[in-house]
Design a protein around this motif. Structure first.
Motif, PDB file in Angstrom:
ATOM      1  N   GLY A 187       0.836  -1.183   0.005  1.00 35.07           N
ATOM      2  CA  GLY A 187       0.134  -0.115   0.009  1.00 35.07           C
ATOM      3  C   GLY A 187       0.759   1.131   0.005  1.00 35.07           C
ATOM      4  O   GLY A 187       1.968   1.379   0.289  1.00 35.07           O
ATOM      5  N   SER A 188       0.167   2.555  -0.072  1.00 36.38           N
ATOM      6  CA  SER A 188       0.887   3.837  -0.004  1.00 36.38           C
ATOM      7  C   SER A 188      -0.205   4.470   0.770  1.00 36.38           C
ATOM      8  O   SER A 188      -1.258   4.540   0.797  1.00 36.38           O
ATOM      9  N   GLY A 189       0.554   5.755   1.341  1.00 37.75           N
ATOM     10  CA  GLY A 189       0.196   6.794   2.021  1.00 37.75           C
ATOM     11  C   GLY A 189       0.594   6.883   3.620  1.00 37.75           C
ATOM     12  O   GLY A 189       1.967   6.408   3.707  1.00 37.75           O
ATOM     13  N   PRO A 190       0.121   7.030   4.849  1.00 37.72           N
ATOM     14  CA  PRO A 190       0.791   7.377   6.070  1.00 37.72           C
ATOM     15  C   PRO A 190       1.139   5.986   6.441  1.00 37.72           C
ATOM     16  O   PRO A 190       0.823   4.971   6.148  1.00 37.72           O
ATOM     17  N   LEU A 191       2.491   6.078   6.763  1.00 36.10           N
ATOM     18  CA  LEU A 191       3.323   4.794   7.414  1.00 36.10           C
ATOM     19  C   LEU A 191       2.785   4.198   8.472  1.00 36.10           C
ATOM     20  O   LEU A 191       2.832   4.867   9.383  1.00 36.10           O
ATOM     21  N   VAL A 192       2.478   2.920   8.528  1.00 36.27           N
ATOM     22  CA  VAL A 192       2.036   2.074   9.704  1.00 36.27           C
ATOM     23  C   VAL A 192       3.105   1.297   9.887  1.00 36.27           C
ATOM     24  O   VAL A 192       3.148   0.084   9.158  1.00 36.27           O
ATOM     25  N   GLY A 227      -5.932   2.763   2.495  1.00 39.59           N
ATOM     26  CA  GLY A 227      -5.025   4.036   2.238  1.00 39.59           C
ATOM     27  C   GLY A 227      -3.765   4.158   3.226  1.00 39.59           C
ATOM     28  O   GLY A 227      -3.154   5.462   3.261  1.00 39.59           O
ATOM     29  N   TYR A 228      -3.215   3.005   3.622  1.00 41.30           N
ATOM     30  CA  TYR A 228      -2.117   3.015   4.491  1.00 41.30           C
ATOM     31  C   TYR A 228      -0.795   2.488   3.917  1.00 41.30           C
ATOM     32  O   TYR A 228      -0.978   1.609   3.081  1.00 41.30           O
ATOM     33  N   GLY A 246      12.327   6.520   3.661  1.00 37.68           N
ATOM     34  CA  GLY A 246      12.131   7.746   3.131  1.00 37.68           C
ATOM     35  C   GLY A 246      11.059   8.658   3.935  1.00 37.68           C
ATOM     36  O   GLY A 246      10.702   9.542   3.562  1.00 37.68           O
ATOM     37  N   GLU A 247      10.816   8.185   5.254  1.00 37.56           N
ATOM     38  CA  GLU A 247       9.795   8.888   6.048  1.00 37.56           C
ATOM     39  C   GLU A 247      10.384   9.535   7.094  1.00 37.56           C
ATOM     40  O   GLU A 247      11.464   9.149   7.549  1.00 37.56           O
ATOM     41  N   GLU A 248       9.650  10.429   7.703  1.00 40.81           N
ATOM     42  CA  GLU A 248      10.253  11.116   9.004  1.00 40.81           C
ATOM     43  C   GLU A 248       9.419  10.609  10.102  1.00 40.81           C
ATOM     44  O   GLU A 248       9.906  10.679  11.188  1.00 40.81           O
ATOM     45  N   SER A 249       8.259  10.152   9.922  1.00 41.51           N
ATOM     46  CA  SER A 249       7.598   9.564  11.284  1.00 41.51           C
ATOM     47  C   SER A 249       6.535   8.418  10.674  1.00 41.51           C
ATOM     48  O   SER A 249       6.296   8.259   9.627  1.00 41.51           O
ATOM     49  N   ALA A 250       5.954   7.747  11.636  1.00 44.76           N
ATOM     50  CA  ALA A 250       5.007   6.708  11.604  1.00 44.76           C
ATOM     51  C   ALA A 250       4.323   6.404  12.594  1.00 44.76           C
ATOM     52  O   ALA A 250       4.667   6.646  13.584  1.00 44.76           O
ATOM     53  N   VAL A 251       3.223   5.824  12.409  1.00 42.94           N
ATOM     54  CA  VAL A 251       2.542   5.140  13.413  1.00 42.94           C
ATOM     55  C   VAL A 251       3.098   3.551  13.635  1.00 42.94           C
ATOM     56  O   VAL A 251       3.251   3.199  12.769  1.00 42.94           O
ATOM     57  N   VAL A 252       3.010   3.364  15.115  1.00 41.80           N
ATOM     58  CA  VAL A 252       3.769   1.928  15.339  1.00 41.80           C
ATOM     59  C   VAL A 252       2.714   1.180  15.975  1.00 41.80           C
ATOM     60  O   VAL A 252       2.113   1.587  17.104  1.00 41.80           O
ATOM     61  N   VAL A 253       2.400   0.064  15.521  1.00 38.62           N
ATOM     62  CA  VAL A 253       1.422  -0.901  16.089  1.00 38.62           C
ATOM     63  C   VAL A 253       2.089  -2.188  16.633  1.00 38.62           C
ATOM     64  O   VAL A 253       2.896  -2.880  15.652  1.00 38.62           O
ATOM     65  N   GLY A 254       2.121  -2.861  17.705  1.00 33.67           N
ATOM     66  CA  GLY A 254       2.972  -3.977  17.869  1.00 33.67           C
ATOM     67  C   GLY A 254       1.952  -5.101  18.669  1.00 33.67           C
ATOM     68  O   GLY A 254       0.943  -4.731  19.243  1.00 33.67           O
ATOM     69  N   ARG A 284       4.598   9.069  16.193  1.00 33.83           N
ATOM     70  CA  ARG A 284       3.477   9.851  16.485  1.00 33.83           C
ATOM     71  C   ARG A 284       2.391   9.187  17.011  1.00 33.83           C
ATOM     72  O   ARG A 284       1.443  10.061  17.717  1.00 33.83           O
ATOM     73  N   ALA A 285       2.043   7.957  17.049  1.00 37.75           N
ATOM     74  CA  ALA A 285       0.911   7.137  17.473  1.00 37.75           C
ATOM     75  C   ALA A 285       1.389   5.996  17.737  1.00 37.75           C
ATOM     76  O   ALA A 285       2.236   5.155  16.965  1.00 37.75           O
TER      77      ALA A 285
END
Length: 327
Positions: free
Chosen positions: A26-31, A55-56, A95-103, A123-124
């Motif tokens: 996918g593409s969009g905000p990084l998770v 969309g992620y 190539g990203e500055e930030s991400a949402v991280v899920v574990g 950031r989340a």
């Protein structure tokens, strides 16, 4: 859904461990999706396409010590500070500055500490199965040694001696994994009152208390082949070294004792999961420890392998939460 969202890409990026293998869709905000013990990126196979479709840019890693990622030899190489740095390097390499991280499981603890130590990058944070407990308190090895009293040994204590658990697993990796997964799954776990599979009888093995002969509903023979194939190739020492580094974490993170996670957060647990029920006090403390908590869910009748046992529920919860925190 676009064609791009349906494509899965494997790649490796450079990290302090050597390399971290990841799977991207996918593409969009990084998770960033971080698995637990004893699993791999494959634990997120149901979430990757769902997040991509929403969309992620969904990225599931093999944690160092697992799968196609590097497996450093020293136990100290599995300290939390290094695992956090691996996650930072993955974000930067993409190539990203930030991400949402899920574990999930150990991945939840790694995700939480990634957010705690590097809030400018993460950031989340979403936590599955294992609630957030701030650093501090007694030395972990002292706590786990006391659990079980004299007759039994808690599994974390059992894992501490290098080679001991490996000797139990190695003769039949596939069978051991099947039993471990079944022991913590809602549909196959031992009945209430049966010997607890989180403990080892003195002179016994963990496997003595595993259910036999039936796979949990979420785990097909093909799925088991994927997990077994990875661990038959790599062994379990890298995975077990995470447990063996816990006292080092206690020293490393002393300055952060009691620290809350202030980013927008999510918790999802299973009502039949000991990781959720034993740590009920940690969940009750969320107003203090997770002041940015957006949503908390305990899925009725669900065991430990939450995103695999209940993929539709977890996907819906994740997508709704992500829409709120990435808007």
């Amino acid at each position: 859904m676009t064609q791009h969202a349906t494509q899965i890409t494997h790649r490796s990026v450079t990290s302090p461990a050597g390399r971290i293998h990841l799977v991207e869709q996918g593409s969009g905000p990084l998770v960033l999706l971080v698995h637990g013990f004893p699993e791999s990126w494959y634990s997120w196979r149901h979430q990757l396409p769902a997040l991509a479709a929403a969309g992620y840019r969904a990225v599931a890693v093999d944690v160092r010590g697992y799968g196609r990622s590097s497996r450093p030899a020293p136990v100290d190489a599995y300290r939390m500070l290094d695992l956090v740095e691996d996650n930072v390097r993955v974000v930067r390499a993409l190539g990203e500055e930030s991400a949402v991280v899920v574990g999930h499981d150990w991945g939840a603890t790694i995700a939480a500490h990634s957010a705690l130590l590097r809030p400018e990058v993460f950031r989340a944070v979403g936590l599955l199965s294992v609630p957030y407990t701030p650093p501090g308190g007694p030395r972990p090895s002292d706590v786990f040694t006391r659990l079980g009293g004299g007759a039994e040994e808690f599994y974390v204590a059992y894992f501490q001696e290098p080679g001991r658990a490996e000797a139990e697993v190695e003769p039949d990796v596939r069978g051991w994994l099947a039993g471990f997964y079944a022991a913590l799954s809602a549909d196959t776990m031992p009945a209430p009152g049966a010997p607890d599979p989180h403990f080892v009888a003195r002179g016994g093995t963990l496997r003595d208390r595993f259910p036999q002969g039936r796979l949990p509903g979420w785990l097909s023979e093909d799925d088991l082949d994927v997990y077994a194939g990875e661990f038959e190739r790599t062994g379990l020492t890298g995975a077990l070294n995470r447990y063996r580094a816990m006292d080092r974490d206690w020293e490393d993170l002393a300055a952060h004792a009691g620290a809350p996670l202030t980013q927008p957060s999510l918790f999802v647990g299973g009502s039949q999961d000991a990781s959720t029920t034993w740590l009920a006090d940690a969940i009750e403390a969320y107003p203090v420890t997770l002041p940015g908590l957006v949503a908390s869910h305990v899925l009725d009748g669900c065991g430990h392998w939450i995103q695999q046992e209940r993929p539709e529920d977890v996907n819906r919860i994740l997508v709704d939460w992500l829409a709120a925190v990435t808007a």
